[in-house]
Design a protein around this motif. Structure first.
Motif, PDB file in Angstrom:
ATOM      1  N   ALA A 283       3.397  -5.901  10.868  1.00  0.00           N
ATOM      2  CA  ALA A 283       2.733  -6.005   9.571  1.00  0.00           C
ATOM      3  C   ALA A 283       2.653  -4.607   8.968  1.00  0.00           C
ATOM      4  O   ALA A 283       2.477  -3.615   9.680  1.00  0.00           O
ATOM      5  CB  ALA A 283       1.343  -6.615   9.715  1.00  0.00           C
ATOM      6  N   PHE A 284       2.771  -4.525   7.650  1.00  0.00           N
ATOM      7  CA  PHE A 284       2.727  -3.225   6.992  1.00  0.00           C
ATOM      8  C   PHE A 284       2.335  -3.413   5.535  1.00  0.00           C
ATOM      9  O   PHE A 284       2.291  -4.537   5.024  1.00  0.00           O
ATOM     10  CB  PHE A 284       4.075  -2.514   7.102  1.00  0.00           C
ATOM     11  N   MET A 285       2.034  -2.301   4.862  1.00  0.00           N
ATOM     12  CA  MET A 285       1.730  -2.369   3.436  1.00  0.00           C
ATOM     13  C   MET A 285       2.824  -1.642   2.666  1.00  0.00           C
ATOM     14  O   MET A 285       3.393  -0.648   3.150  1.00  0.00           O
ATOM     15  CB  MET A 285       0.346  -1.788   3.140  1.00  0.00           C
ATOM     16  N   THR A 286       3.145  -2.152   1.472  1.00  0.00           N
ATOM     17  CA  THR A 286       4.241  -1.591   0.698  1.00  0.00           C
ATOM     18  C   THR A 286       4.005  -1.826  -0.789  1.00  0.00           C
ATOM     19  O   THR A 286       3.297  -2.761  -1.183  1.00  0.00           O
ATOM     20  CB  THR A 286       5.582  -2.224   1.112  1.00  0.00           C
ATOM     21  N   ASN A 287       4.615  -0.973  -1.606  1.00  0.00           N
ATOM     22  CA  ASN A 287       4.549  -1.137  -3.063  1.00  0.00           C
ATOM     23  C   ASN A 287       5.830  -1.777  -3.594  1.00  0.00           C
ATOM     24  O   ASN A 287       6.203  -1.572  -4.750  1.00  0.00           O
ATOM     25  CB  ASN A 287       4.275   0.199  -3.750  1.00  0.00           C
ATOM     26  N   HIS A 288       6.496  -2.552  -2.768  1.00  0.00           N
ATOM     27  CA  HIS A 288       7.749  -3.208  -3.142  1.00  0.00           C
ATOM     28  C   HIS A 288       7.608  -4.015  -4.432  1.00  0.00           C
ATOM     29  O   HIS A 288       8.541  -4.102  -5.231  1.00  0.00           O
ATOM     30  CB  HIS A 288       8.222  -4.117  -2.009  1.00  0.00           C
ATOM     31  N   ASP A 289       6.453  -4.617  -4.643  1.00  0.00           N
ATOM     32  CA  ASP A 289       6.199  -5.412  -5.849  1.00  0.00           C
ATOM     33  C   ASP A 289       5.264  -4.683  -6.802  1.00  0.00           C
ATOM     34  O   ASP A 289       4.399  -5.294  -7.429  1.00  0.00           O
ATOM     35  CB  ASP A 289       5.626  -6.777  -5.462  1.00  0.00           C
ATOM     36  N   GLU A 290       5.406  -3.373  -6.878  1.00  0.00           N
ATOM     37  CA  GLU A 290       4.664  -2.478  -7.766  1.00  0.00           C
ATOM     38  C   GLU A 290       3.244  -2.218  -7.277  1.00  0.00           C
ATOM     39  O   GLU A 290       2.877  -1.077  -7.025  1.00  0.00           O
ATOM     40  CB  GLU A 290       4.668  -3.002  -9.209  1.00  0.00           C
ATOM     41  N   ASP A 291       2.390  -3.235  -7.157  1.00  0.00           N
ATOM     42  CA  ASP A 291       1.095  -2.963  -6.544  1.00  0.00           C
ATOM     43  C   ASP A 291       1.257  -3.051  -5.026  1.00  0.00           C
ATOM     44  O   ASP A 291       2.281  -3.476  -4.515  1.00  0.00           O
ATOM     45  CB  ASP A 291       0.012  -3.917  -7.059  1.00  0.00           C
ATOM     46  N   ILE A 292       0.257  -2.624  -4.287  1.00  0.00           N
ATOM     47  CA  ILE A 292       0.365  -2.537  -2.836  1.00  0.00           C
ATOM     48  C   ILE A 292      -0.053  -3.867  -2.210  1.00  0.00           C
ATOM     49  O   ILE A 292      -1.158  -4.348  -2.442  1.00  0.00           O
ATOM     50  CB  ILE A 292      -0.491  -1.378  -2.296  1.00  0.00           C
ATOM     51  N   GLU A 293       0.845  -4.435  -1.427  1.00  0.00           N
ATOM     52  CA  GLU A 293       0.624  -5.721  -0.773  1.00  0.00           C
ATOM     53  C   GLU A 293       0.986  -5.606   0.704  1.00  0.00           C
ATOM     54  O   GLU A 293       1.618  -4.643   1.136  1.00  0.00           O
ATOM     55  CB  GLU A 293       1.481  -6.822  -1.424  1.00  0.00           C
TER      56      GLU A 293
END
Length: 353
Positions: free
Chosen positions: A224-234
């Motif tokens: 599991a990780f967090m990313t800004n792939h979709d602009e906001d952080i999810e």
């Protein structure tokens, strides 16, 4: 640009404020705890400045009998616990101007410097699940690398050795691999995996986006990780080899800092979807998200989440009573209780089986 700066936003700054300390801007990490057979109620270690400087304390699971373990004029904190080594590792300023890495027994005895050279960065050391190694960051803000030191400080190795910024992420459950985050692949923060013996790391996340805070599932099959792939952080999840990337959260606001439950069936995380940082819980597939802390006060900062070894409770800290305190709650968010009740700053709590 550091990993912290990559994820700076007004909402996230509130989260980071709750978990950053005067102790050289340390960022408190959520302890990774695996299921353990318990024969007595676990105790809780935390860092506090109630004696005028930061020290490491230990207390009973209900907050009773708080005891100073470090008792030193230096700043001590960001402790991590190893069941295999039956010892703490922690960060300290005991060596003067340099931040150094120490270990000590569970009762505070036999404090010993490990990894004196090179000095460590302002980040938490993490024991391997086997208790053989401690991973930590070193090299300064300009060129941090991931280092390993053995339990007694006889071997210190630069594991990543690169001109980019390499920052430690997590140990695999079997202690044979590590995750780290680096900007070596074009400037964005990418998650890498590397074996404990070093060698060429494997890129796991999309280099077109910034990704951080990777956490292996207890069985080692997912990350599991967090990313800004979709602009906001999810929050996303992927297979251990980087495949089958799946989005778990979808809200207007920050969702990050995932923490797997000991049985791997649920993930706790921090979200600002309700206007202020709260701790949420969802199933491992992202379904049924639930606000656990549910404190509407805008000055309430929830963070520093740690599952109990049996998954029945969790630790977190909050300033809902006016200053940072260590709290405990049941896994479903019920029976939230202030354990420290002290006007000082009490944070960075972890379970000691």
């Amino acid at each position: 640009m550091s990993a912290e700066n990559k994820f700076t936003s007004p909402a996230l700054m509130a989260v980071l404020l709750a978990v950053s300390m005067a102790l050289l801007l340390f960022v408190v990490r959520a302890a990774d705890v695996r299921p353990t057979k318990i024969t007595r109620p676990p105790r809780i270690a935390f860092m506090t400045d109630r004696d005028g400087n930061f020290e490491i304390y230990i207390m009973e699971h209900d907050g009773g009998n708080p005891t100073n373990l470090t008792n030193d004029e230096a700043q001590d904190g960001l402790q991590t616990w190893s069941l295999g080594a039956n010892a703490f590792a922690f960060i300290t300023t005991r060596s003067g101007d340099s931040i150094t890495l120490y270990r000590m027994d569970v009762d505070g005895g036999h404090p010993q410097a490990v990894g004196l050279a090179p000095p460590v960065d302002a980040g938490a050391p993490i024991w391997s699940p086997t208790g053989e190694w401690i991973a930590f960051g070193s090299g300064g803000e300009a060129n941090p690398d991931v280092y390993l030191v053995d339990a007694v400080g006889e071997q210190v190795r630069n594991l990543t050795g690169h001109s980019a910024q390499d920052r430690f992420g997590a140990w695999s459950p079997d202690g044979q691999h590590l995750l780290f985050v680096s900007d070596r692949d074009g400037g964005n923060l990418v998650i890498y995996a590397i074996g404990v013996q070093g060698g060429e790391p494997t890129s796991l996340s999309d280099p077109a986006s910034d990704s951080a805070r990777p956490r292996w599932s207890p069985d080692g099959t997912k990350i599991a990780f967090m990313t800004n792939h979709d602009e906001d952080i999810e929050i996303y999840v992927m297979n251990a080899d980087g495949g089958n990337v799946t989005r778990l959260t979808d809200s207007q606001g920050f969702d990050g800092f995932p923490a797997w439950s000991p049985d791997g069936k649920q993930i706790a995380f921090v979200s600002v979807r309700d206007g202020n940082p709260e701790i949420y819980l969802m199933n491992a597939d992202g379904s049924e998200p639930k606000n656990l802390t549910n404190n509407p006060a805008q000055d309430s900062l929830e963070g520093d989440f740690a599952w109990s070894p049996d998954g029945a409770q969790s630790l977190f800290h909050s300033n809902r009573d006016g200053n940072d305190e260590v709290y405990v709650m049941n896994a479903d968010g019920s029976q939230q209780s202030n354990l420290t009740n002290n006007p000082a700053t009490d944070i960075a709590s972890i379970w000691i089986p």
